[in-house]
Design an enzyme around this catalytic site. Structure first.
Site, PDB file in Angstrom:
ATOM      1  N   GLU A  48     -41.468  19.462 -72.513  1.00 39.38           N
ATOM      2  CA  GLU A  48     -40.622  20.633 -72.287  1.00 39.38           C
ATOM      3  C   GLU A  48     -39.206  20.234 -71.896  1.00 39.38           C
ATOM      4  O   GLU A  48     -38.232  20.837 -72.341  1.00 39.38           O
ATOM      5  CB  GLU A  48     -41.238  21.526 -71.204  1.00 39.38           C
ATOM      6  CG  GLU A  48     -42.538  22.196 -71.607  1.00 39.38           C
ATOM      7  CD  GLU A  48     -42.375  23.155 -72.786  1.00 39.38           C
ATOM      8  OE1 GLU A  48     -41.244  23.597 -73.053  1.00 39.38           O
ATOM      9  OE2 GLU A  48     -43.382  23.456 -73.438  1.00 39.38           O
ATOM     10  N   TYR A 131     -37.820  28.430 -66.825  1.00 36.93           N
ATOM     11  CA  TYR A 131     -38.532  28.282 -68.088  1.00 36.93           C
ATOM     12  C   TYR A 131     -39.552  27.146 -68.026  1.00 36.93           C
ATOM     13  O   TYR A 131     -40.716  27.317 -68.395  1.00 36.93           O
ATOM     14  CB  TYR A 131     -37.572  28.037 -69.258  1.00 36.93           C
ATOM     15  CG  TYR A 131     -38.346  27.532 -70.451  1.00 36.93           C
ATOM     16  CD1 TYR A 131     -39.137  28.405 -71.190  1.00 36.93           C
ATOM     17  CD2 TYR A 131     -38.371  26.171 -70.780  1.00 36.93           C
ATOM     18  CE1 TYR A 131     -39.927  27.946 -72.238  1.00 36.93           C
ATOM     19  CE2 TYR A 131     -39.152  25.707 -71.824  1.00 36.93           C
ATOM     20  CZ  TYR A 131     -39.922  26.595 -72.549  1.00 36.93           C
ATOM     21  OH  TYR A 131     -40.718  26.128 -73.561  1.00 36.93           O
ATOM     22  N   ASP A 149     -38.196  32.015 -73.370  1.00 42.23           N
ATOM     23  CA  ASP A 149     -37.149  31.154 -73.914  1.00 42.23           C
ATOM     24  C   ASP A 149     -36.444  31.926 -75.025  1.00 42.23           C
ATOM     25  O   ASP A 149     -36.740  33.096 -75.283  1.00 42.23           O
ATOM     26  CB  ASP A 149     -37.724  29.823 -74.409  1.00 42.23           C
ATOM     27  CG  ASP A 149     -38.423  29.939 -75.761  1.00 42.23           C
ATOM     28  OD1 ASP A 149     -38.866  31.050 -76.131  1.00 42.23           O
ATOM     29  OD2 ASP A 149     -38.536  28.920 -76.462  1.00 42.23           O
ATOM     30  N   CYS A 211     -39.276  36.963 -93.213  1.00 41.30           N
ATOM     31  CA  CYS A 211     -40.039  38.200 -93.000  1.00 41.30           C
ATOM     32  C   CYS A 211     -41.183  38.340 -93.997  1.00 41.30           C
ATOM     33  O   CYS A 211     -42.227  38.927 -93.674  1.00 41.30           O
ATOM     34  CB  CYS A 211     -39.107  39.404 -93.085  1.00 41.30           C
ATOM     35  SG  CYS A 211     -37.799  39.413 -91.824  1.00 41.30           S
ATOM     36  N   CYS A 214     -44.160  36.636 -92.496  1.00 34.32           N
ATOM     37  CA  CYS A 214     -44.420  36.896 -91.074  1.00 34.32           C
ATOM     38  C   CYS A 214     -45.726  37.660 -90.903  1.00 34.32           C
ATOM     39  O   CYS A 214     -45.933  38.698 -91.542  1.00 34.32           O
ATOM     40  CB  CYS A 214     -43.269  37.694 -90.471  1.00 34.32           C
ATOM     41  SG  CYS A 214     -43.522  38.095 -88.719  1.00 34.32           S
ATOM     42  N   CYS A 220     -43.205  45.223 -87.180  1.00 38.05           N
ATOM     43  CA  CYS A 220     -41.901  44.807 -86.642  1.00 38.05           C
ATOM     44  C   CYS A 220     -40.892  45.949 -86.730  1.00 38.05           C
ATOM     45  O   CYS A 220     -40.494  46.366 -87.826  1.00 38.05           O
ATOM     46  CB  CYS A 220     -41.386  43.597 -87.404  1.00 38.05           C
ATOM     47  SG  CYS A 220     -39.775  43.005 -86.802  1.00 38.05           S
TER      48      CYS A 220
END
Length: 305
Positions: A48, A131, A149, A211, A214, A220
Site C-alpha cells: 500500500e 487510507y 481512495d 463502459c 463494465c 450506473c
C-alpha cells in the site's frame, strides 16, 4: 416517486451492484503477489505504501525484491538507510521509504514485530494515514471499514450519484457515501472494497472508462446521464516534471544509487548533473534535510550509512 419507493430502489440498486461486482472480482481480479492471503499483514502494508501515486505495474517488481530482502518489520528496521533508498529505486517520493523504515522500527520495537490489527493503532504508526490504515485493516485483517481512495471515490460517485468525482481531498459527502454503501457483513465488506477499487483501476478509469465491459453498467447513474463531465478535475495549475526540483532531486539520488566503490560522488561530478547550480544546491539541501543523503567535506555526497 415517493421517498419510500426511491429508498427501496436505491437499496435494490446497491444489492445488484454488490452481487455483480463480487462475481466480477472473483473472475477478473489481477493476480498481484500481495493478494489472496499470499503475504503477511506487513507485506500488505508495504504494498500500500509503494502503490501511493505509483502505477501498480511498476510496484510489483520492487515489492517482490523488497520483501525478499526484508520480509518483516524487524528485518527492515536493521537495514542501512543507503540500502533502503537504493532498493526504493525509481518508485518516486523516496521519503516514503524512510517513513516505511521508521514504521518498521516502531512495529519491531513496540509490537514485537507484529503489525497492530486495528485502524486506530495503525494510524499512529509513522507514515500511515487514513487510507493506508483503512486498507490494511480491510485487506490484511478482514475488518469492516470503508476504504477511500481515488478509484473508489470515482466509482461510487459515478455509479450511485451519477456525477464525476473531481479529485482533491475526500469530501464529507463522499465519506458518508462510502460508509453508507459498505456491506454490513464483514467478509462481504472486504470483497466490496477490493472489487470497487479494482474496477476503478482497470475499467472505470478517469478519462477513458470501458463502459462496454463494465459489470455494473446497467446500474450506473453516470452512464445513464450520458457521462456528463467525464474526466473533469478541480481547477488547478497543470503540474509539470521537466525542470522541477523533483526532477533534480531524482537525478542526484540516481547518481548516488549508481555510485560504485565507497559510494561517494564528488562535487565536480555532482555539478555536471544539472546546469543550474543554484537550483541544484537548493535541491541538495532539501535532500539533506529529508535525511536522504549525507554531505561530506568538499561538497561530495553519498547515501546515508
Amino acid at each position: 416517486m415517493t421517498d419510500e419507493r426511491q429508498s427501496d430502489e436505491m437499496t435494490r440498486q446497491r444489492n445488484r451492484v454488490r452481487l455483480k461486482l463480487a462475481a466480477w472480482w472473483e473472475a477478473n481480479a489481477r493476480d498481484l503477489p500481495w493478494r489472496f492471503g499470499r503475504t503477511t499483514p506487513w507485506g500488505v502494508l508495504v504494498s500500500e505504501v509503494m502503490s501511493q501515486q505509483t502505477q501498480m505495474s511498476r510496484v510489483v517488481p520492487y515489492w517482490t525484491a523488497w520483501m525478499a530482502s526484508w520480509p518483516d518489520a524487524a528485518a527492515l528496521a536493521k537495514a542501512s538507510t543507503a540500502e533502503v533508498i537504493t532498493a526504493w529505486g525509481r518508485l518516486g517520493y523516496p521519503r516514503r521509504a524512510l517513513r516505511l523504515q521508521e514504521c518498521a522500527r516502531v512495529v519491531a520495537e513496540q509490537y514485537g514485530d507484529r503489525l497492530p490489527d486495528d485502524y486506530d493503532r495503525l494510524l499512529e504508526l509513522p507514515g500511515v494515514g487514513d487510507y493506508t490504515a483503512s486498507a490494511v485493516s480491510s485487506f490484511a485483517f478482514g475488518r469492516r471499514v470503508p476504504v477511500i481512495d481515488t478509484n473508489i471515490r470515482r466509482v461510487l460517485s459515478r455509479v450511485f450519484l451519477g456525477e464525476e468525482s473531481r479529485g482533491g481531498a475526500a469530501s464529507r459527502a463522499e465519506r458518508d457515501l462510502a460508509a453508507d454503501v459498505l456491506p454490513n457483513d464483514v467478509t462481504e465488506s472486504v470483497t466490496w472494497n477490493q472489487s470497487v477499487m479494482e474496477l476503478g483501476a482497470v475499467v472505470c478509469t478517469a478519462k477513458k472508462p470501458s463502459c462496454e465491459s463494465c459489470p455494473v453498467a446497467e446500474d450506473c447513474a453516470f452512464l445513464k446521464a450520458g457521462l456528463q463531465g467525464l474526466g473533469e478535475k478541480r481547477t488547478r495549475p497543470r503540474q509539470r516534471f521537466q525542470g522541477t526540483d523533483r526532477q533534480v532531486r531524482g537525478i542526484v539520488l540516481g547518481a548516488l544509487r549508481e555510485a560504485t566503490g565507497d559510494g561517494v560522488v564528488s562535487r565536480e561530478r555532482i555539478e555536471r548533473l544539472w546546469a543550474d547550480h543554484v537550483q541544484l544546491d537548493a535541491c541538495i539541501a532539501s535532500l539533506d534535510e529529508d535525511g536522504l543523503i549525507e554531505m561530506l567535506p568538499g561538497g561530495a555526497l553519498r547515501l546515508p550509512r
